[in-house]
Scaffold this motif. Structure first.
Motif, PDB file in Angstrom:
ATOM      1  N   GLN A 237       0.792  -1.260   0.061  1.00  8.50           N
ATOM      2  CA  GLN A 237       0.009   0.103   0.001  1.00  8.50           C
ATOM      3  C   GLN A 237       0.721   1.175  -0.034  1.00  8.50           C
ATOM      4  O   GLN A 237       0.599   2.290  -0.631  1.00  8.50           O
ATOM      5  N   GLY A 238       2.012   1.278   0.680  1.00 10.44           N
ATOM      6  CA  GLY A 238       2.709   2.332   0.874  1.00 10.44           C
ATOM      7  C   GLY A 238       3.559   2.579  -0.572  1.00 10.44           C
ATOM      8  O   GLY A 238       3.534   3.747  -1.102  1.00 10.44           O
TER       9      GLY A 238
ATOM     10  N   ARG B 159       1.038   3.782  -3.126  1.00 14.62           N
ATOM     11  CA  ARG B 159       0.392   4.798  -2.677  1.00 14.62           C
ATOM     12  C   ARG B 159      -1.232   4.617  -2.684  1.00 14.62           C
ATOM     13  O   ARG B 159      -1.906   5.523  -3.241  1.00 14.62           O
ATOM     14  N   ASN B 160      -1.641   3.338  -2.416  1.00 16.98           N
ATOM     15  CA  ASN B 160      -2.947   3.024  -2.576  1.00 16.98           C
ATOM     16  C   ASN B 160      -3.483   2.081  -1.569  1.00 16.98           C
ATOM     17  O   ASN B 160      -2.874   0.932  -1.468  1.00 16.98           O
ATOM     18  N   PRO B 161      -4.451   2.691  -0.610  1.00 18.66           N
ATOM     19  CA  PRO B 161      -4.732   1.911   0.538  1.00 18.66           C
ATOM     20  C   PRO B 161      -5.688   0.565   0.114  1.00 18.66           C
ATOM     21  O   PRO B 161      -5.839  -0.311   0.941  1.00 18.66           O
TER      22      PRO B 161
END
Lengths: 258, 346
Positions: free
Chosen positions: B94-95, B98-100
């Protein structure tokens, strides 16, 4: 200080900028030109983001030869659409700016007293936003936080010359914050910071910049003081603007559109 | 109706956030210890606390010692390590993107590891189990590399990365299903093991390998966390701060693949943890990776232990797969947290 020698940029087969040559001393330098003139690409090249950046010199040294961390201590850049993927607290976002200097960690309690952060926070007037998170801010507030973060990275704490690159930083700012930011950049210029700022507002560029670079059709068509660059002829040729430019009313040129 | 989880709201001032992080870390550590002792006590043969303590010290009855040292303790440790590895790889993914909503499973990395392991075991049924980890790693790295290459074909974008990952995931899952369709007997059992996920095949040498991998990951955790924090500003801004972006991306992909591959090789595909746990913890402690990554490790360990414990006890003597239990536990909690917030930390 900043020395650009025969810089050409292309994307695929398309030429974006063709043989640019110019120098900039500390102070506020405006980068102007119509849409698609190559202002953002030039800012990217000056920041060291492109292979062609080897034609850009900072303190007589190609910027591609600077160690990344050393260059990050003297150069900061804010793009036209800065990202903020996760909802960080504003305080953490500001602390990140000091990463290259390693003089502040995200766990620091006294961070707001750090002279660089204190200076940037005061300059952008974001004291009341420090307890908020990025995604809770309005567009203009978020832009001010991004600007403060960028300024704090190269805030002058000694005599080292610094380079600040801002791509359309006035986007989303109200009129008072636009003037406040440009006055701050002028002050930083007196303290050794060379700021290259892409602007669309020619009136503000005329008033605050000491040097203007006019780009159009892949070339640098004019380079000089606002009085030299902002002429009726240039405005007609490069902005298709029918305007009279008065040089006698104020210390800076005044554009009167017809 | 679940009670309001007010203590889980993100405080705004740094001191409170730090205090909340330490409290949560302590709670999860205590939770892990309690769940571990419950795991060791739970099973078809009842072992009292005294017997358990004696067995752990090597002074108990032979049967109790055998059950504790050869079955229950390896299973519990595998659950903890796999949970930590899966949650950490999810948070890293996710990091990085940059997408949860990203997850190693969603991008086909887990399925790639499962497909490589399954293919090898079908070709070579008597394969030494130690070879499953390198096989899974090759599968995971191959899918990760392909996804990465496809996403950078023209202009790099995270949307392209996610779409390429989804496409590859569909392909790899289809191949795995095709193998299931063609498989017989023992092969089918192995394939079901990978598709459902299980903690039953734990043994000490492989636990040692997994423990070592986690240890190396922990050594790199601080550097990765600081880099991922800066990466949330975008690649260019991260580079402008002097951080080696390409090295950060390569190393993060490597750790995602290694952690996912190891857990898939040892306990099959266990979904949900990598996607949901980092998301829930981000809601609580904020998005800073220096806090999020260690919390994900300890939270993942506790969550998989809890899921396995419930799976073993709810319908005993039947055992429900931990992946199924995770979905049953996590989804209501996640929805409750989502409904309780106006803004999401995305």
């Amino acid at each position: 200080m900043l020395d650009v020698r025969s810089l050409s940029l292309s994307r695929g087969h398309r030429i974006i900028l063709n043989h640019l040559d110019f120098q900039c001393a500390p102070g506020l330098i405006g980068l102007i030109g119509p849409n698609g003139a190559g202002k953002s690409s030039l800012i990217e090249a000056l920041a060291g983001d492109r292979a062609e950046s080897c034609q850009v010199y900072w303190n007589q040294r190609p910027i591609t030869e600077w160690p990344a961390l050393d260059f990050a201590q003297v150069r900061a850049c804010l793009s036209q659409r800065p990202e903020a993927s996760f909802d960080f607290p504003v305080s953490d976002w500001l602390k990140f700016s000091r990463t290259p200097h390693a003089d502040l960690t995200t766990e620091s309690d006294q961070w707001a007293e750090h002279p660089a952060l204190a200076g940037a926070i005061a300059a952008l007037g974001i004291q009341s936003l420090l307890e908020r998170t990025l995604h809770s801010l309005s567009g203009g507030e978020r832009q001010r936080v991004q600007l403060a973060r960028t300024l704090a990275q190269v805030w002058p704490l000694d005599d080292t010359p610094r380079l600040l690159l801002l791509d359309e930083p006035l986007t989303g700012l109200d009129l008072s914050h636009q003037h406040r930011l440009l006055r701050t950049l002028q002050t930083l210029g007196q303290r050794g910071v060379c700021t290259v700022v892409a602007l669309h507002d020619l009136d503000l560029a005329a008033r605050y910049c000491q040097q203007l670079l006019l780009l159009n059709q892949q070339t640098l068509v004019a380079n000089g003081t606002p009085h030299q660059v902002l002429t009726s002829q240039h405005l007609a040729d490069h902005f298709q603007l029918d305007a009279e430019v008065r040089h006698d009313l104020t210390p800076w040129p005044i554009i009167l559109t017809r | 109706m679940l009670p309001p989880l007010s203590f889980l709201s993100t405080p705004s001032d740094p001191l409170s956030r730090r205090r909340q992080y330490h409290i949560l870390m302590a709670l999860l550590a205590i939770g892990c210890a309690v769940l571990l002792s419950l795991q060791l006590n739970t099973g078809s043969l009842s072992i009292s606390r005294d017997q358990l303590a004696q067995a752990l010290m090597g002074q108990g009855e032979a049967l109790a010692e055998q059950i504790v040292w050869e079955l229950r303790l390896p299973r519990a440790l595998l659950g903890m390590m796999a949970g930590a590895a899966l949650a950490l790889s999810g948070a890293l993914m996710q990091g990085l993107t940059r997408n949860p909503l990203a997850d190693p499973g969603l991008l086909g990395i887990g399925a790639g590891a499962a497909l490589a392991s399954a293919t090898l075991i079908i070709i070579w049924p008597n394969l030494p189990r130690g070879l499953l980890i390198p096989a899974a790693l090759v599968g995971a790295l191959l899918v990760a590399w392909l996804t990465w290459r496809l996403s950078r074909r023209h202009e790099r974008s995270m949307a392209r990365l996610l779409l390429a990952g989804l496409a590859l995931n569909s392909l790899v899952t289809a191949l795995l299903t095709l193998m299931t369709w063609r498989a017989t007997g023992d092969q089918l059992r192995w394939l079901l093991f990978w598709q459902l996920g299980s903690l039953e095949r734990a043994d000490w040498p492989l636990l040692g390998v997994m423990g070592s991998i986690l240890l190396f990951a922990i050594i790199r955790l601080n550097w990765l966390a600081r880099g991922l924090d800066l990466l949330s500003m975008g690649e260019a801004s991260c580079r402008h701060l002097g951080w080696p972006v390409q090295r950060l991306q390569r190393e993060t992909v490597f750790w995602i693949a290694v952690l996912t591959a190891t857990s898939v090789a040892l306990c099959g595909l266990i979904g949900f943890i990598g996607l949901i746990l980092p998301h829930i913890l981000r809601l609580i402690v904020g998005p800073g990776h220096t806090r999020l990554l260690p919390l994900c490790m300890i939270g993942g360990a506790a969550l998989l232990l809890l899921a396995d414990l419930l799976g073993r006890t709810l319908l005993a003597p039947q055992i429900l797969p931990p992946g199924l239990m995770l979905a049953l536990i996590g989804t209501p909690l996640f929805i409750h947290l989502l409904l309780g917030r106006r803004a999401l930390p995305m």
